[in-house]
Design an enzyme around this catalytic site. Structure first.
Site, mmCIF file in Angstrom:
data_model
loop_
_atom_site.group_PDB
_atom_site.id
_atom_site.type_symbol
_atom_site.label_atom_id
_atom_site.label_comp_id
_atom_site.label_asym_id
_atom_site.label_seq_id
_atom_site.Cartn_x
_atom_site.Cartn_y
_atom_site.Cartn_z
ATOM 1 N N ASP A 31 0.856 -1.181 0.000
ATOM 2 C CA ASP A 31 0.000 0.000 0.000
ATOM 3 C C ASP A 31 0.897 1.237 0.000
ATOM 4 O OD1 ASP A 31 1.025 0.150 2.536
ATOM 5 O OD2 ASP A 31 -0.854 -0.310 3.551
ATOM 6 N N ASP B 260 -8.020 -7.358 0.433
ATOM 7 C CA ASP B 260 -7.076 -7.608 1.530
ATOM 8 C C ASP B 260 -7.705 -7.142 2.828
ATOM 9 O OD1 ASP B 260 -5.427 -5.085 2.885
ATOM 10 O OD2 ASP B 260 -6.487 -4.588 1.047
#
Length: 380
Positions: free
Chosen positions: A96, A270
């Site tokens: 991320d 996720d």
């Protein structure tokens, strides 16, 4: 035509929904979609070895840019040969941007056009993260899939604030693209924001699609809105994204949300949920959530889930796992974490088969009748 390091291949579209069966090709291998990705925040999925993750069927894992930047440092990881070598994982990795963690520090951050100033949660020192810095960190980490630096506004923020936020996120995305040093072997995704406002989601998606990213993420969900509100946003957001590129719904891991996201055309998910609740003794089963520390399981010598064939369920009883957790033994957390991860990865395997068989809606109904929308101990 741009030669992306990340490619999506559609295998089959489900006849009755927006669901799609496919695969994503990366520099470190190919994984099937839809796929749930375990989260390895600190370059490890808590208590699980790479060998165990492979046995579970995890085709890709996620690591956290913010945490690895602070400790041990992205430059150290680069010197080690990159994140794959550092953590001994030879399959795809997604990182991320660090944005969500920064915005979680709401009381200690300041957002400007240049980036975000915030306090290091480890030692209180002042830190600055910009779109360029977020890309530089991820270039050093060497992940297969990277995220643009974005602002993640709260779902119920005022319209005017969210509008300014998505416009800044679009400018940051463009800056990140220009700063990207490794477009040949790392795929950078744009992140669509806009809270619950359809016109702002449309504006955000249009801006990012015009920049021609190799994949797109849907951010700003699973942040306190209802399940129905999330589905409504997906209903009008997913169709705005290119059909020939991956679609990733960030931070979602509840089984009902996974299935409903797939129905609306999402490929990747996720969440820390399976390992986080496992550490507290909560286990996902085909009959709903099971809180294994409850006294009624003290002499229950059956598996966590009678319908599960994972290592934990094949070898250990509820009574034994409860004993381990009550005694604060790490092995208990390892067993519950393994089971929960297996449950979600295997759920997505079943979802892929349901897409192939064109019966995903029936699968959803059958699954949720037993599971019960995350209600704990529904049928126990």
């Amino acid at each position: 035509m741009t030669d992306y390091p990340i490619k999506y291949r559609l295998i089959k579209a489900e006849k009755h929904t927006g669901a799609r069966l496919g695969e994503i090709i990366t520099p470190h291998g190919t994984f099937p979609t839809p796929m749930f990705m375990p989260v390895g925040t600190q370059a490890t999925v808590k208590t699980q070895s790479p060998e165990e993750l492979k046995a579970i069927g995890s085709g890709i894992i996620l690591s956290n840019t913010y945490h690895l930047w602070l400790r041990p440092g992205d430059e150290l990881i680069a010197r080690s040969g990159g994140l794959h070598k550092f953590m001994n994982w030879d399959q795809p990795i997604l990182t991320d941007s660090g944005g969500f963690q920064v915005y979680s520090l709401a009381d200690s951050r300041n957002i400007t056009e240049e980036g975000v100033t915030f306090k290091n949660h480890l030692n209180g020192s002042k830190m600055f993260l910009s779109p360029e810095k977020a890309i530089s960190i991820q270039n050093n980490l060497g992940s297969d899939i990277m995220m643009s630096f974005d602002e993640c506004p709260q779902f119920y923020q005022p319209y005017d604030y969210v509008k300014k936020s998505i416009e800044r996120t679009s400018r940051w995305a463009e800056r990140g693209l220009k700063a990207h040093r490794r477009p040949h072997d790392q795929g950078l995704f744009g992140i669509v924001q806009g809270a619950g406002f359809e016109d702002l989601r449309r504006q955000s998606a249009a801006d990012l699609v015009a920049m021609d990213f190799p994949g797109y993420s849907i951010g700003g969900l699973a942040v306190g809105e209802s399940h129905e509100e999330m589905n409504a946003v997906l209903d009008f957001t997913t169709p705005l994204l290119p059909e020939n590129k991956p679609r990733y719904l960030m931070g979602v891991g509840a089984p009902d949300s996974l299935i409903d996201g797939v129905i609306r055309g999402v490929d990747m998910f996720d969440c820390v949920l399976p390992t986080r609740i496992a550490r507290n003794g909560t286990c996902m089963t085909s009959e709903g959530r099971l809180v294994i520390k409850n006294a009624k399981f003290a002499e229950d010598f059956t598996p966590l889930d009678h319908d599960c064939d994972c290592y934990t369920c094949q070898n250990y009883s509820r009574a034994y796992i409860r004993h381990l957790l009550k005694a604060d033994e790490t092995f208990g957390i390892r067993l519950t974490s393994y089971h929960n991860l297996y449950f979600l990865v295997n759920l997505m395997k079943k979802v892929r088969q349901a897409i192939m068989d064109d019966n995903l809606l029936e699968f959803r109904q059958d699954f949720l009748e037993r599971y019960g929308y995350n209600k704990s101990n529904r049928n126990f």
